[in-house]
Design a protein around this motif. Structure first.
Motif, PDB file in Angstrom:
ATOM      1  N   THR A 148      49.572  26.438  43.020  1.00  0.00           N
ATOM      2  CA  THR A 148      48.128  26.383  43.241  1.00  0.00           C
ATOM      3  C   THR A 148      47.555  27.789  43.085  1.00  0.00           C
ATOM      4  O   THR A 148      48.286  28.777  43.018  1.00  0.00           O
ATOM      5  CB  THR A 148      47.792  25.905  44.662  1.00  0.00           C
ATOM      6  N   VAL A 149      46.219  27.845  43.083  1.00  0.00           N
ATOM      7  CA  VAL A 149      45.525  29.131  43.018  1.00  0.00           C
ATOM      8  C   VAL A 149      46.005  30.046  44.155  1.00  0.00           C
ATOM      9  O   VAL A 149      46.369  31.201  43.931  1.00  0.00           O
ATOM     10  CB  VAL A 149      44.001  28.909  43.090  1.00  0.00           C
ATOM     11  N   LEU A 150      46.038  29.509  45.378  1.00  0.00           N
ATOM     12  CA  LEU A 150      46.445  30.336  46.513  1.00  0.00           C
ATOM     13  C   LEU A 150      47.886  30.825  46.353  1.00  0.00           C
ATOM     14  O   LEU A 150      48.179  31.999  46.568  1.00  0.00           O
ATOM     15  CB  LEU A 150      46.289  29.575  47.831  1.00  0.00           C
ATOM     16  N   GLN A 151      48.774  29.910  45.949  1.00  0.00           N
ATOM     17  CA  GLN A 151      50.177  30.321  45.760  1.00  0.00           C
ATOM     18  C   GLN A 151      50.301  31.408  44.698  1.00  0.00           C
ATOM     19  O   GLN A 151      51.111  32.329  44.830  1.00  0.00           O
ATOM     20  CB  GLN A 151      51.030  29.102  45.374  1.00  0.00           C
ATOM     21  N   ASN A 152      49.485  31.312  43.643  1.00  0.00           N
ATOM     22  CA  ASN A 152      49.503  32.349  42.611  1.00  0.00           C
ATOM     23  C   ASN A 152      49.138  33.714  43.191  1.00  0.00           C
ATOM     24  O   ASN A 152      49.641  34.735  42.748  1.00  0.00           O
ATOM     25  CB  ASN A 152      48.513  32.001  41.484  1.00  0.00           C
ATOM     26  N   LEU A 153      48.227  33.693  44.189  1.00  0.00           N
ATOM     27  CA  LEU A 153      47.744  34.962  44.729  1.00  0.00           C
ATOM     28  C   LEU A 153      48.635  35.556  45.827  1.00  0.00           C
ATOM     29  O   LEU A 153      48.573  36.751  46.079  1.00  0.00           O
ATOM     30  CB  LEU A 153      46.320  34.794  45.280  1.00  0.00           C
ATOM     31  N   GLY A 211      39.682  36.360  50.560  1.00  0.00           N
ATOM     32  CA  GLY A 211      38.654  37.383  50.349  1.00  0.00           C
ATOM     33  C   GLY A 211      38.469  37.679  48.867  1.00  0.00           C
ATOM     34  O   GLY A 211      37.338  37.782  48.374  1.00  0.00           O
ATOM     35  N   LEU A 212      39.578  37.790  48.163  1.00  0.00           N
ATOM     36  CA  LEU A 212      39.504  38.110  46.731  1.00  0.00           C
ATOM     37  C   LEU A 212      38.914  36.954  45.934  1.00  0.00           C
ATOM     38  O   LEU A 212      38.140  37.159  44.998  1.00  0.00           O
ATOM     39  CB  LEU A 212      40.894  38.469  46.196  1.00  0.00           C
ATOM     40  N   ALA A 223      43.306  35.218  37.651  1.00  0.00           N
ATOM     41  CA  ALA A 223      44.285  36.224  37.217  1.00  0.00           C
ATOM     42  C   ALA A 223      43.858  37.631  37.669  1.00  0.00           C
ATOM     43  O   ALA A 223      44.699  38.443  38.069  1.00  0.00           O
ATOM     44  CB  ALA A 223      44.457  36.176  35.699  1.00  0.00           C
ATOM     45  N   ILE A 224      42.564  37.896  37.626  1.00  0.00           N
ATOM     46  CA  ILE A 224      42.068  39.195  38.096  1.00  0.00           C
ATOM     47  C   ILE A 224      42.291  39.319  39.602  1.00  0.00           C
ATOM     48  O   ILE A 224      42.780  40.339  40.096  1.00  0.00           O
ATOM     49  CB  ILE A 224      40.570  39.371  37.729  1.00  0.00           C
ATOM     50  N   ALA A 225      41.959  38.255  40.347  1.00  0.00           N
ATOM     51  CA  ALA A 225      42.169  38.278  41.799  1.00  0.00           C
ATOM     52  C   ALA A 225      43.652  38.448  42.126  1.00  0.00           C
ATOM     53  O   ALA A 225      44.021  39.176  43.051  1.00  0.00           O
ATOM     54  CB  ALA A 225      41.626  36.986  42.427  1.00  0.00           C
ATOM     55  N   ARG A 226      44.507  37.792  41.342  1.00  0.00           N
ATOM     56  CA  ARG A 226      45.951  37.910  41.585  1.00  0.00           C
ATOM     57  C   ARG A 226      46.425  39.355  41.392  1.00  0.00           C
ATOM     58  O   ARG A 226      47.216  39.872  42.185  1.00  0.00           O
ATOM     59  CB  ARG A 226      46.730  36.979  40.656  1.00  0.00           C
ATOM     60  N   ALA A 227      45.920  40.007  40.352  1.00  0.00           N
ATOM     61  CA  ALA A 227      46.302  41.404  40.131  1.00  0.00           C
ATOM     62  C   ALA A 227      45.787  42.278  41.270  1.00  0.00           C
ATOM     63  O   ALA A 227      46.492  43.154  41.780  1.00  0.00           O
ATOM     64  CB  ALA A 227      45.760  41.893  38.786  1.00  0.00           C
ATOM     65  N   LEU A 228      44.553  42.011  41.728  1.00  0.00           N
ATOM     66  CA  LEU A 228      43.964  42.817  42.805  1.00  0.00           C
ATOM     67  C   LEU A 228      44.684  42.613  44.139  1.00  0.00           C
ATOM     68  O   LEU A 228      44.665  43.495  44.999  1.00  0.00           O
ATOM     69  CB  LEU A 228      42.480  42.473  42.969  1.00  0.00           C
ATOM     70  N   ALA A 229      45.308  41.444  44.300  1.00  0.00           N
ATOM     71  CA  ALA A 229      45.985  41.138  45.565  1.00  0.00           C
ATOM     72  C   ALA A 229      47.118  42.120  45.860  1.00  0.00           C
ATOM     73  O   ALA A 229      47.535  42.270  47.007  1.00  0.00           O
ATOM     74  CB  ALA A 229      46.522  39.701  45.544  1.00  0.00           C
TER      75      ALA A 229
END
Ligand code: ADP
Ligand code: MG
Length: 258
Positions: free
Chosen positions: A107-112, A133-134, A160-166
């Protein structure tokens, strides 16, 4: 002058006898946004991959925030990092690709939360809080349980941007982040990147979006045949380049746009 946060020093990268990068040097100051332009095959992606050692350079060095990428300082000189330590060091450098590269079965959350837990040692709770937050910052509040395939390309790229920022990187590298998107979805991704730039993130952005380069970048770098041919402020480089090869590239690009 402040110390550069990214320092690329005489980097060469060969594939067989072909030099994809041929003695490239580039210093980036904290908070600076550098747009990288150039024809297909000129070495732009190779530069980004050598910066975070997805592809280690054959010669030359990359420094991130004063640390030599890929090596640790030992008593008897620099020693090559193990793959595990390299992964930790690479966490300082966020990367966003043309084709998102999200985990499709997560999921989106798991990716992050996966990498912050595995590499940064965050608890599931901490990582999830940060992820929420991201997601709000990239305009995807409430989409935690969606799978990538349920999202549009623009939404996937924002994930993908949020994942990198995490990972709380010091620098973000973008490799043609809007090139795979339908035209109507390009703007939502560029707006997220623009806000990130205004927030003070250091960014290297390979892009064909000249309006974005002109508005968001502090500096534009033109690549040709594995070398930096010309660099300058956007208005100068994009409107009155001095090098014939830059002029020819921009001329071709403008003709295509019409
Ligand atoms: P750009 O991103 O500017 O289009 P690249 O950095 O992808 O260019 O590629 C630069 C050159 O290096 C190209 O000629 C490409 O074919 C070559 N190249 C890139 N990666 C590899 C590889 N893994 N093996 C062999 N050649 C490669
Ligand atoms: Mg490329």
């Amino acid at each position: 002058m402040t110390q550069p946060i990214v320092s690329v020093q005489s980097v060469t990268k060969r594939y067989g006898s072909f030099a994809a990068l041929d003695g490239v040097s580039l210093d980036v100051r904290p908070g600076e946004v550098v747009a990288i332009i150039g024809a297909s095959g000129s070495g732009k992606s190779t530069l980004l991959r050598t910066i975070n050692h997805l592809d280690p350079p054959d010669a030359g060095q990359v420094w991130i925030d004063g640390r030599l990428m890929g090596f640790s300082e030992g008593p008897r000189g620099p020693r090559r990092l193990s793959e595990r330590d390299l992964r930790r060091q690479r966490a300082e450098v966020g990367m966003v690709f043309q084709h998102f590269h999200l985990f499709p079965h997560f999921t989106v959350l798991q990716n992050l939360i996966e990498a912050p837990m595995a590499v940064r040692g965050l608890s599931r709770h901490e990582a999830s809080e940060r992820a929420r937050g991201l997601l709000a910052e990239v305009g995807l509040e409430g989409r935690e349980t969606a799978f990538p395939a349920e999202l549009s390309g623009g939404q996937q790229q924002r994930v993908a941007i949020a994942r990198a920022l995490a990972m709380q990187p010091k620098v973000m590298l973008f490799d043609e982040p809007t090139s795979a998107l339908d035209p109507e979805l390009v703007g939502e991704v560029l707006r997220v990147m623009q806000r990130l730039a205004e927030g003070g993130m250091t960014m290297l952005v390979v892009t064909h979006e000249m309006d974005f380069a002109e508005e968001a970048a502090d500096r534009v770098v033109f690549f040709d045949q594995g070398r930096i041919v010309e660099t300058g402020p956007p208005a100068q480089l994009l409107r009155s380049p001095t090098e014939p090869r830059t002029q020819a590239f921009l001329h071709r690009l403008l003709r295509k746009d019409r």
